[in-house]
Design an enzyme around this catalytic site. Structure first.
Site, PDB file in Angstrom:
ATOM      1  N   TYR A   2      53.213   4.393 160.943  1.00 27.84           N
ATOM      2  CA  TYR A   2      54.417   3.932 161.627  1.00 27.84           C
ATOM      3  C   TYR A   2      54.055   3.324 162.980  1.00 27.84           C
ATOM      4  CZ  TYR A   2      59.004   4.323 163.957  1.00 27.84           C
ATOM      5  OH  TYR A   2      60.175   4.067 164.644  1.00 27.84           O
ATOM      6  N   ARG A  48      73.284   2.081 157.116  1.00 33.26           N
ATOM      7  CA  ARG A  48      73.212   3.436 157.655  1.00 33.26           C
ATOM      8  C   ARG A  48      72.412   3.439 158.951  1.00 33.26           C
ATOM      9  NH1 ARG A  48      70.955   6.966 153.239  1.00 33.26           N
ATOM     10  NH2 ARG A  48      72.259   5.604 151.972  1.00 33.26           N
ATOM     11  N   ASP A  52      65.953  -5.068 148.691  1.00 28.70           N
ATOM     12  CA  ASP A  52      64.888  -4.094 148.910  1.00 28.70           C
ATOM     13  C   ASP A  52      63.783  -4.802 149.675  1.00 28.70           C
ATOM     14  OD1 ASP A  52      62.883  -2.242 148.905  1.00 28.70           O
ATOM     15  OD2 ASP A  52      62.802  -1.980 146.725  1.00 28.70           O
ATOM     16  N   LYS A  98      54.777  -0.480 164.233  1.00 27.20           N
ATOM     17  CA  LYS A  98      55.633  -0.734 165.388  1.00 27.20           C
ATOM     18  C   LYS A  98      54.866  -1.412 166.525  1.00 27.20           C
ATOM     19  CE  LYS A  98      59.678   0.655 164.053  1.00 27.20           C
ATOM     20  NZ  LYS A  98      60.806  -0.310 163.943  1.00 27.20           N
TER      21      LYS A  98
END
Length: 258
Positions: A170, A29, A77, A174
């Site tokens: 996050y 996706r 996973d 990153k």
């Protein structure tokens, strides 16, 4: 499952990924599901898409079948510390090698510096940083074992430069990905001429940037944009004659092939 991208191979023009074997993490996706049909259109010989959603993965593989590319799905996973390397092993077992990796798996669960729990922080590190690290490790091990060049695309973000207050974990992950990408590029970029003989093919460390490397300003701006699907820009960067680290607002690319 349908895709908005025409995955039919282009006729009459050179294909950027012709004959390549590609692993796309979370190819079921989002960005990964867009990259897969674009890679088919660019002539990839085999694609391993991974993800947790078996139904979505198998549906996408079915949609892309019949275009000359062998598409496989591997359920995984990436929160599992051993899953990242296993996805590379699955690709090698299916296709015999791995030429390219796209680390597109990621989570964006919200959390600020003051309210992020240990569990949330660990989830971001596991998916957004640890999994790409060990996918890269396993892929480079395969490339080195064959003394063959290859390419890796890591999806980063504007947030790596500071980001929104509600994306603290996050941002941390990153930003780590940026450093990891740069480290891997400098540690494993190919040196020597563009010859493919045994003396120059494969992965070799280098201590300095190539003489035609762009300025720091240019490398932080990133690879050139081109019309059509964004993968085209990434794919062209992978084929670039330069083997330094290249950044864009949405992705970091390093190439092991000159």
């Amino acid at each position: 499952m349908s895709t908005d991208f025409d995955a039919r191979p282009r006729m009459g023009t050179p294909m950027l990924l012709e004959g390549k074997i590609i692993l796309i993490s979370r190819g079921t996706r989002g960005l990964g599901a867009g990259i897969a049909p674009a890679a088919v259109a660019e002539g990839a010989a085999g694609i391993m898409i991974t993800g947790r959603d078996r139904a979505a993965g198998e549906a996408l593989a079915g949609d892309l079948a019949g275009n000359g590319t062998d598409i496989r799905f591997h359920a995984v996973d990436l929160a599992d510390p051993l899953a990242a390397a296993s996805s590379v092993s699955a690709a090698v077992a299916s296709f015999g090698r791995i030429d390219c990796v796209v680390n597109s798996a990621g989570i964006t669960t919200r959390g600020t510096l003051v309210d992020t729990t240990v569990e949330l922080f660990d989830a971001h590190i596991a998916i957004n940083l640890r999994a790409p690290f060990f996918i890269m490790q396993a892929a480079v091990e395969d490339m080195r074992s064959r003394q063959a060049p290859g390419s890796i695309v890591n999806i980063i973000s504007f947030s790596a430069h500071g980001g929104q207050p509600y994306l603290a974990p996050y941002v941390a992950a990153k930003a780590g990905m940026v450093g990891l990408t740069r480290n891997a590029a400098y540690a494993h970029a190919l040196t020597g001429s563009e010859s493919t003989d045994s003396t120059s093919a494969g992965l070799k460390p280098r201590a300095r940037m190539p003489p035609n490397a762009p300025s720091t300003a240019q490398t932080t701006i990133g690879f050139p944009r081109s019309p059509g699907y964004p993968w085209a820009s990434s794919a062209r960067s992978l084929r670039s004659p330069s083997s330094w680290c290249s950044y864009s607002p949405t992705g970091a690319v390093w190439s092991l092939a000159r």
